[in-house]
Design an enzyme around this catalytic site. Structure first.
Site, PDB file in Angstrom:
ATOM      1  N   THR A  22     -22.754  40.105  22.296  1.00 32.52           N
ATOM      2  CA  THR A  22     -23.146  41.515  22.126  1.00 32.52           C
ATOM      3  C   THR A  22     -24.459  41.776  22.866  1.00 32.52           C
ATOM      4  O   THR A  22     -25.121  42.777  22.610  1.00 32.52           O
ATOM      5  CB  THR A  22     -23.352  41.865  20.635  1.00 32.52           C
ATOM      6  OG1 THR A  22     -24.287  40.937  20.077  1.00 32.52           O
ATOM      7  CG2 THR A  22     -22.066  41.827  19.855  1.00 32.52           C
ATOM      8  N   GLU A  56     -19.241  47.323  33.557  1.00 32.69           N
ATOM      9  CA  GLU A  56     -18.869  48.232  32.467  1.00 32.69           C
ATOM     10  C   GLU A  56     -18.661  49.639  32.995  1.00 32.69           C
ATOM     11  O   GLU A  56     -19.515  50.119  33.758  1.00 32.69           O
ATOM     12  CB  GLU A  56     -19.966  48.218  31.390  1.00 32.69           C
ATOM     13  CG  GLU A  56     -20.079  46.855  30.737  1.00 32.69           C
ATOM     14  CD  GLU A  56     -21.113  46.794  29.604  1.00 32.69           C
ATOM     15  OE1 GLU A  56     -21.688  47.841  29.262  1.00 32.69           O
ATOM     16  OE2 GLU A  56     -21.325  45.701  29.076  1.00 32.69           O
ATOM     17  N   ARG A 111     -25.708  41.028  26.863  1.00 29.41           N
ATOM     18  CA  ARG A 111     -25.394  41.630  28.155  1.00 29.41           C
ATOM     19  C   ARG A 111     -24.332  40.767  28.820  1.00 29.41           C
ATOM     20  O   ARG A 111     -24.414  39.527  28.763  1.00 29.41           O
ATOM     21  CB  ARG A 111     -26.640  41.702  29.046  1.00 29.41           C
ATOM     22  CG  ARG A 111     -27.632  42.791  28.697  1.00 29.41           C
ATOM     23  CD  ARG A 111     -27.091  44.206  28.928  1.00 29.41           C
ATOM     24  NE  ARG A 111     -28.059  45.235  28.638  1.00 29.41           N
ATOM     25  CZ  ARG A 111     -28.196  45.859  27.452  1.00 29.41           C
ATOM     26  NH1 ARG A 111     -27.409  45.522  26.434  1.00 29.41           N
ATOM     27  NH2 ARG A 111     -29.098  46.804  27.295  1.00 29.41           N
ATOM     28  N   HIS A 138     -18.858  48.226  24.440  1.00 34.87           N
ATOM     29  CA  HIS A 138     -20.325  48.274  24.328  1.00 34.87           C
ATOM     30  C   HIS A 138     -20.775  49.275  23.252  1.00 34.87           C
ATOM     31  O   HIS A 138     -21.439  50.268  23.555  1.00 34.87           O
ATOM     32  CB  HIS A 138     -20.962  48.601  25.686  1.00 34.87           C
ATOM     33  CG  HIS A 138     -22.410  48.180  25.775  1.00 34.87           C
ATOM     34  ND1 HIS A 138     -23.023  47.778  26.936  1.00 34.87           N
ATOM     35  CD2 HIS A 138     -23.371  48.096  24.821  1.00 34.87           C
ATOM     36  CE1 HIS A 138     -24.289  47.477  26.703  1.00 34.87           C
ATOM     37  NE2 HIS A 138     -24.518  47.666  25.415  1.00 34.87           N
ATOM     38  N   ILE A 145     -32.577  40.673  16.555  1.00 37.43           N
ATOM     39  CA  ILE A 145     -31.128  40.764  16.304  1.00 37.43           C
ATOM     40  C   ILE A 145     -30.557  39.380  15.978  1.00 37.43           C
ATOM     41  O   ILE A 145     -29.742  39.242  15.066  1.00 37.43           O
ATOM     42  CB  ILE A 145     -30.404  41.422  17.506  1.00 37.43           C
ATOM     43  CG1 ILE A 145     -30.974  42.836  17.741  1.00 37.43           C
ATOM     44  CG2 ILE A 145     -28.904  41.504  17.242  1.00 37.43           C
ATOM     45  CD1 ILE A 145     -30.471  43.510  19.017  1.00 37.43           C
ATOM     46  N   GLY A 197     -34.565  36.522  18.654  1.00 33.06           N
ATOM     47  CA  GLY A 197     -35.387  37.713  18.426  1.00 33.06           C
ATOM     48  C   GLY A 197     -34.899  38.410  17.166  1.00 33.06           C
ATOM     49  O   GLY A 197     -34.258  37.797  16.306  1.00 33.06           O
TER      50      GLY A 197
HETATM   51  C1  GLV Z   1     -27.696  48.387  24.096  1.00 29.54           C
HETATM   52  O1  GLV Z   1     -26.998  47.580  24.676  1.00 29.54           O
HETATM   53  C2  GLV Z   1     -29.118  48.274  24.020  1.00 29.54           C
HETATM   54  O2  GLV Z   1     -29.729  47.465  24.740  1.00 29.54           O
HETATM   55  O3  GLV Z   1     -29.691  49.018  23.226  1.00 29.54           O
HETATM   56  C1  GLV Z   2     -34.528  34.029  24.159  1.00 29.41           C
HETATM   57  O1  GLV Z   2     -34.096  32.934  24.505  1.00 29.41           O
HETATM   58  C2  GLV Z   2     -35.519  34.233  23.096  1.00 29.41           C
HETATM   59  O2  GLV Z   2     -36.608  33.641  23.177  1.00 29.41           O
HETATM   60  O3  GLV Z   2     -35.223  34.981  22.131  1.00 29.41           O
END
Ligand code: GLV
Ligand code: GLV
Length: 330
Positions: free
Chosen positions: A236, A267, A238, A286, A158, A156
């Site tokens: 980073t 957490e 979950r 986190h 990130i 995705g």
């Molecule tokens: C933090 O972990 C978020 O999902 O924004």
């Molecule tokens: C998760 O596997 C995604 O599709 O980004």
């Protein structure tokens, strides 16, 4: 006309509160951590909007306690704390804060990658504890980043931002994702591999998928054993995406070289967790999205999403568009 009532379940930045003033009649949970359940449920009794932290479980019980609720606006990009089908069933919008935290989170993942590879945290502790006696050819030798292969799991926004950073460090970029993204393969110079192949070929594996029933324990003993003995795992996303007990053994018994973690199954991670005894595991509390810019923007975004829903408009970052067709919504 009276303002719609809202409950803000964590002390968001002034940038967000400013948007809410005069538009909603709201109460803010000002203390650290999640509001205690009972008080929260009472606070939600008349609320039309709930601005939630990722540490609050938004489940059937909570939604039942909030009969007027129109929106749950999560101050996070991940929303695994929310029972989305339960909200949809009740005609409640669920929103998150994508985009604004993409660079900050990718930066932190890359910081963990570099810190793990070059033993930055360990080296800092070594110096401060008086162990530095002399420069030495084998002193705190780590892993070379340049020219190595980064495997990105979950491609995705990130994950893609991580790919761009890796290219700048002359890394080869591999990725696995539930949906293959051919259009990005050329522009980001990323090569798709099935997960098993990616684990076998990568020098660093960085996790960027959402937590869902499909990704829970995605990385367990079998997967860790597929990784190179010299490889580093970065998480980073979950905590529960990784089987943490298996990861402990992998790092303690050196099936892999080490790990860099910003997220944990529980957490805060209990201080007696054996993971915290390992020098080859770097741990952060986190803080993936914790840059001033990202957090102010998350406050604005979560407030705007909340207000849009209270006005009866479709919020910008709607996670459950299927709610628009559901019973109880016009
Ligand atoms: C933090 O972990 C978020 O999902 O924004
Ligand atoms: C998760 O596997 C995604 O599709 O980004």
């Amino acid at each position: 006309m009276s303002l719609p009532k809202a409950y803000v379940g964590l002390p968001i930045q002034e940038a967000g509160l400013e948007l809410l003033r005069g538009k909603a009649d709201f109460e803010v949970w000002e203390k650290e951590g999640a509001p205690p359940r009972e008080g929260l449920l009472r606070g939600l009794k008349d609320a039309e909007g709930f601005l939630s932290g990722l540490f609050t479980r938004v489940d059937e019980e909570l939604l039942d306690a909030a009969p007027k609720l129109k929106v749950v606006s999560n101050y996070a990009v991940g929303y695994d704390n929310i029972d989305v089908p339960a909200a949809t069933k009740r005609g409640i919008y669920v929103t998150n804060t994508p985009d604004v935290l993409t660079p900050a989170t990718a930066d932190l993942a890359f910081a963990l990658l570099l810190a793990s590879a070059r033993r930055v945290i360990e080296a800092n502790a070594f110096l401060r504890s008086g162990q530095w006696k002399a420069w030495g050819p084998e002193l705190l030798v780590g892993v070379e980043v340049s020219g190595s292969a980064l495997g990105i799991v979950g491609f995705g926004k990130i994950g893609q931002a991580m790919a761009r950073r890796a290219r700048g460090f002359d890394m080869d970029v591999l990725y696995f994702s539930a949906t293959r993204r051919p259009e990005l393969e050329q522009s980001l110079g990323a090569k798709y591999l099935p997960l098993d192949e990616l684990l076998k070929e990568s020098d660093f594996v960085s996790l960027h998928c959402n937590l869902t029933e499909q990704t829970r324990n995605l990385i367990g003993e079998k997967e860790l054993r597929m990784m190179k003995k010299t490889a580093v795992l970065i998480n980073t996303s979950r905590g529960p995406v990784v089987d943490q007990a298996a990861l402990y053994r992998a790092c303690a018994e050196r099936w892999i070289w080490g790990a860099g973690l910003d997220v944990f199954v529980q957490e805060p991670i209990p201080l007696d967790d054996p993971l915290l005894t390992l020098p080859n595991v770097t741990t952060l509390p986190h803080i993936g999205s914790a840059s001033r810019t990202a957090r102010d923007d998350m406050a604005r975004k979560s407030a705007s999403n909340l207000l849009a829903a209270l006005r009866g408009e479709r919020p910008h970052d709607l996670v459950n568009p299927e709610v628009l067709g559901s019973v109880g919504k016009c």
